[in-house]
Design a protein around this motif. Structure first.
Motif, PDB file in Angstrom:
ATOM      1  N   LEU A 187       0.837  -1.198   0.000  1.00 14.21           N
ATOM      2  CA  LEU A 187       0.000   0.000   0.000  1.00 14.21           C
ATOM      3  C   LEU A 187       0.872   1.248   0.000  1.00 14.21           C
ATOM      4  CD1 LEU A 187      -2.827  -1.054   2.472  1.00 14.21           C
ATOM      5  CD2 LEU A 187      -2.741  -1.271  -0.015  1.00 14.21           C
ATOM      6  N   HIS A 188       0.395   2.244  -0.726  1.00 15.27           N
ATOM      7  CA  HIS A 188       1.086   3.529  -0.870  1.00 15.27           C
ATOM      8  C   HIS A 188       0.065   4.594  -0.526  1.00 15.27           C
ATOM      9  CE1 HIS A 188       2.658   7.008  -3.173  1.00 15.27           C
ATOM     10  NE2 HIS A 188       3.831   6.508  -2.867  1.00 15.27           N
ATOM     11  N   GLU A 189       0.475   5.608   0.189  1.00 13.77           N
ATOM     12  CA  GLU A 189      -0.477   6.615   0.660  1.00 13.77           C
ATOM     13  C   GLU A 189      -1.279   7.263  -0.459  1.00 13.77           C
ATOM     14  OE1 GLU A 189       2.879  10.098   1.157  1.00 13.77           O
ATOM     15  OE2 GLU A 189       2.660   8.544   2.673  1.00 13.77           O
ATOM     16  N   GLY A 190      -0.745   7.316  -1.667  1.00 11.78           N
ATOM     17  CA  GLY A 190      -1.444   7.956  -2.764  1.00 11.78           C
ATOM     18  C   GLY A 190      -2.354   7.042  -3.567  1.00 11.78           C
ATOM     19  N   ASP A 191      -2.389   5.748  -3.246  1.00 14.59           N
ATOM     20  CA  ASP A 191      -3.172   4.842  -4.099  1.00 14.59           C
ATOM     21  C   ASP A 191      -4.632   4.727  -3.681  1.00 14.59           C
ATOM     22  OD1 ASP A 191      -3.211   2.925  -1.986  1.00 14.59           O
ATOM     23  OD2 ASP A 191      -1.458   1.906  -2.783  1.00 14.59           O
ATOM     24  N   GLY A 192      -4.978   5.189  -2.499  1.00 15.63           N
ATOM     25  CA  GLY A 192      -6.367   5.195  -2.056  1.00 15.63           C
ATOM     26  C   GLY A 192      -6.963   3.825  -1.800  1.00 15.63           C
ATOM     27  N   CYS A 193      -6.133   2.831  -1.585  1.00 16.73           N
ATOM     28  CA  CYS A 193      -6.629   1.468  -1.364  1.00 16.73           C
ATOM     29  C   CYS A 193      -6.587   1.113   0.117  1.00 16.73           C
ATOM     30  CB  CYS A 193      -5.789   0.471  -2.157  1.00 16.73           C
ATOM     31  SG  CYS A 193      -5.892   0.727  -3.937  1.00 16.73           S
ATOM     32  N   LYS A 194      -7.573   0.310   0.545  1.00 14.43           N
ATOM     33  CA  LYS A 194      -7.659  -0.105   1.941  1.00 14.43           C
ATOM     34  C   LYS A 194      -6.803  -1.326   2.232  1.00 14.43           C
ATOM     35  CE  LYS A 194     -12.360   1.510   2.054  1.00 14.43           C
ATOM     36  NZ  LYS A 194     -13.681   1.080   1.681  1.00 14.43           N
ATOM     37  N   ASN A 195      -6.572  -2.152   1.193  1.00 12.36           N
ATOM     38  CA  ASN A 195      -5.787  -3.372   1.377  1.00 12.36           C
ATOM     39  C   ASN A 195      -5.171  -3.794   0.044  1.00 12.36           C
ATOM     40  OD1 ASN A 195      -7.784  -5.041  -0.044  1.00 12.36           O
ATOM     41  ND2 ASN A 195      -9.053  -4.730   1.789  1.00 12.36           N
ATOM     42  N   SER A 196      -4.336  -4.797   0.096  1.00 12.03           N
ATOM     43  CA  SER A 196      -3.619  -5.232  -1.106  1.00 12.03           C
ATOM     44  C   SER A 196      -4.533  -5.874  -2.142  1.00 12.03           C
ATOM     45  CB  SER A 196      -2.493  -6.191  -0.727  1.00 12.03           C
ATOM     46  OG  SER A 196      -1.498  -5.495  -0.006  1.00 12.03           O
ATOM     47  N   LEU A 197      -5.629  -6.487  -1.719  1.00 12.23           N
ATOM     48  CA  LEU A 197      -6.567  -7.051  -2.695  1.00 12.23           C
ATOM     49  C   LEU A 197      -7.255  -5.948  -3.493  1.00 12.23           C
ATOM     50  CD1 LEU A 197      -8.168 -10.015  -0.703  1.00 12.23           C
ATOM     51  CD2 LEU A 197      -6.548 -10.127  -2.619  1.00 12.23           C
ATOM     52  N   GLU A 198      -7.601  -4.876  -2.816  1.00 16.15           N
ATOM     53  CA  GLU A 198      -8.181  -3.727  -3.513  1.00 16.15           C
ATOM     54  C   GLU A 198      -7.151  -3.140  -4.486  1.00 16.15           C
ATOM     55  OE1 GLU A 198     -10.052   0.670  -2.528  1.00 16.15           O
ATOM     56  OE2 GLU A 198      -9.992  -0.823  -0.924  1.00 16.15           O
ATOM     57  N   LYS A 199      -5.906  -3.081  -4.052  1.00 12.20           N
ATOM     58  CA  LYS A 199      -4.859  -2.555  -4.922  1.00 12.20           C
ATOM     59  C   LYS A 199      -4.642  -3.467  -6.128  1.00 12.20           C
ATOM     60  CE  LYS A 199      -0.505  -0.233  -5.028  1.00 12.20           C
ATOM     61  NZ  LYS A 199       0.585   0.318  -4.221  1.00 12.20           N
ATOM     62  N   LEU A 200      -4.712  -4.771  -5.938  1.00 12.42           N
ATOM     63  CA  LEU A 200      -4.596  -5.703  -7.063  1.00 12.42           C
ATOM     64  C   LEU A 200      -5.675  -5.403  -8.096  1.00 12.42           C
ATOM     65  CD1 LEU A 200      -3.406  -8.165  -8.499  1.00 12.42           C
ATOM     66  CD2 LEU A 200      -4.900  -9.597  -7.061  1.00 12.42           C
ATOM     67  N   GLY A 201      -6.896  -5.169  -7.651  1.00 12.48           N
ATOM     68  CA  GLY A 201      -7.977  -4.821  -8.571  1.00 12.48           C
ATOM     69  C   GLY A 201      -7.668  -3.555  -9.350  1.00 12.48           C
ATOM     70  N   LYS A 202      -7.097  -2.574  -8.680  1.00 15.77           N
ATOM     71  CA  LYS A 202      -6.724  -1.321  -9.340  1.00 15.77           C
ATOM     72  C   LYS A 202      -5.625  -1.551 -10.377  1.00 15.77           C
ATOM     73  CE  LYS A 202      -6.252   3.384  -7.853  1.00 15.77           C
ATOM     74  NZ  LYS A 202      -6.247   4.249  -6.695  1.00 15.77           N
ATOM     75  N   ILE A 203      -4.658  -2.403 -10.043  1.00 16.80           N
ATOM     76  CA  ILE A 203      -3.562  -2.718 -10.970  1.00 16.80           C
ATOM     77  C   ILE A 203      -4.089  -3.479 -12.182  1.00 16.80           C
ATOM     78  CG2 ILE A 203      -1.482  -4.138 -11.237  1.00 16.80           C
ATOM     79  CD1 ILE A 203      -0.791  -3.329  -8.298  1.00 16.80           C
ATOM     80  N   LEU A 204      -4.967  -4.437 -11.958  1.00 19.22           N
ATOM     81  CA  LEU A 204      -5.534  -5.198 -13.077  1.00 19.22           C
ATOM     82  C   LEU A 204      -6.356  -4.297 -13.998  1.00 19.22           C
ATOM     83  CD1 LEU A 204      -6.520  -8.516 -11.256  1.00 19.22           C
ATOM     84  CD2 LEU A 204      -4.505  -8.076 -12.696  1.00 19.22           C
ATOM     85  N   ALA A 205      -7.094  -3.357 -13.419  1.00 18.00           N
ATOM     86  CA  ALA A 205      -7.861  -2.406 -14.230  1.00 18.00           C
ATOM     87  C   ALA A 205      -6.922  -1.505 -15.040  1.00 18.00           C
ATOM     88  CB  ALA A 205      -8.767  -1.557 -13.338  1.00 18.00           C
ATOM     89  N   LEU A 206      -5.826  -1.086 -14.447  1.00 20.57           N
ATOM     90  CA  LEU A 206      -4.835  -0.285 -15.157  1.00 20.57           C
ATOM     91  C   LEU A 206      -4.271  -1.069 -16.342  1.00 20.57           C
ATOM     92  CD1 LEU A 206      -2.831   2.091 -15.513  1.00 20.57           C
ATOM     93  CD2 LEU A 206      -1.382   0.949 -13.809  1.00 20.57           C
ATOM     94  N   CYS A 207      -3.924  -2.317 -16.107  1.00 23.73           N
ATOM     95  CA  CYS A 207      -3.388  -3.159 -17.182  1.00 23.73           C
ATOM     96  C   CYS A 207      -4.400  -3.309 -18.316  1.00 23.73           C
ATOM     97  CB  CYS A 207      -2.978  -4.522 -16.633  1.00 23.73           C
ATOM     98  SG  CYS A 207      -1.496  -4.454 -15.598  1.00 23.73           S
ATOM     99  N   GLU A 208      -5.649  -3.528 -17.968  1.00 16.97           N
ATOM    100  CA  GLU A 208      -6.690  -3.647 -18.994  1.00 16.97           C
ATOM    101  C   GLU A 208      -6.798  -2.358 -19.805  1.00 16.97           C
ATOM    102  OE1 GLU A 208     -11.445  -4.663 -19.417  1.00 16.97           O
ATOM    103  OE2 GLU A 208     -10.375  -5.300 -17.616  1.00 16.97           O
ATOM    104  N   GLU A 209      -6.774  -1.232 -19.109  1.00 16.93           N
ATOM    105  CA  GLU A 209      -6.845   0.076 -19.778  1.00 16.93           C
ATOM    106  C   GLU A 209      -5.703   0.260 -20.786  1.00 16.93           C
ATOM    107  OE1 GLU A 209      -5.782   4.660 -18.570  1.00 16.93           O
ATOM    108  OE2 GLU A 209      -6.695   3.399 -17.021  1.00 16.93           O
ATOM    109  N   LEU A 210      -4.502  -0.204 -20.410  1.00 21.30           N
ATOM    110  CA  LEU A 210      -3.320  -0.006 -21.249  1.00 21.30           C
ATOM    111  C   LEU A 210      -3.108  -1.114 -22.279  1.00 21.30           C
ATOM    112  CD1 LEU A 210      -0.772   1.220 -18.546  1.00 21.30           C
ATOM    113  CD2 LEU A 210      -2.092   2.600 -20.157  1.00 21.30           C
TER     114      LEU A 210
END
Length: 99
Positions: free
Chosen positions: A68-91
């Motif tokens: 977790l990074h203070e700027g990512d707005g995620c509550k936990n690593s699973l939420e962050k994984l979802g954000k990363i997967l969405a980023l990958c899909e976007e790109l």
């Protein structure tokens, strides 16, 4: 050709600068096997660099990417994984096997 890289740690400016200087490989594929950055904005920039240089890009998040990074707005690593997967899909970066 197929390339594989890991542990890029693009949080270090010199590592990110090295990636920017890599040649374009318009017919090649690269697998990025994690540990790019825990900062989603740096991860985005790094993936964009690879997308601009390779025909196919695949990414498998590593443990550092899920910290977790203070700027990512995620509550936990699973939420962050979802954000990363969405980023990958976007790109257009693969995160699953494809045929």
């Amino acid at each position: 050709s197929v390339y594989a890289v890991s542990d890029l740690h693009a949080d270090h400016p010199e590592n990110l600068a090295l990636l920017r200087r890599q040649p374009v490989r318009p017919e090649d594929a690269v697998l990025i096997a994690g540990d790019v950055s825990n900062d989603v904005s740096i991860l985005r920039e790094t993936l964009e660099i690879f997308v601009s240089k390779f025909k196919h890009v695949a990414f498998c998040p590593g443990n550092h990417d899920l910290w977790l990074h203070e700027g990512d707005g995620c509550k936990n690593s699973l939420e962050k994984l979802g954000k990363i997967l969405a980023l990958c899909e976007e790109l257009g970066v693969a995160t699953r096997p494809t045929v």
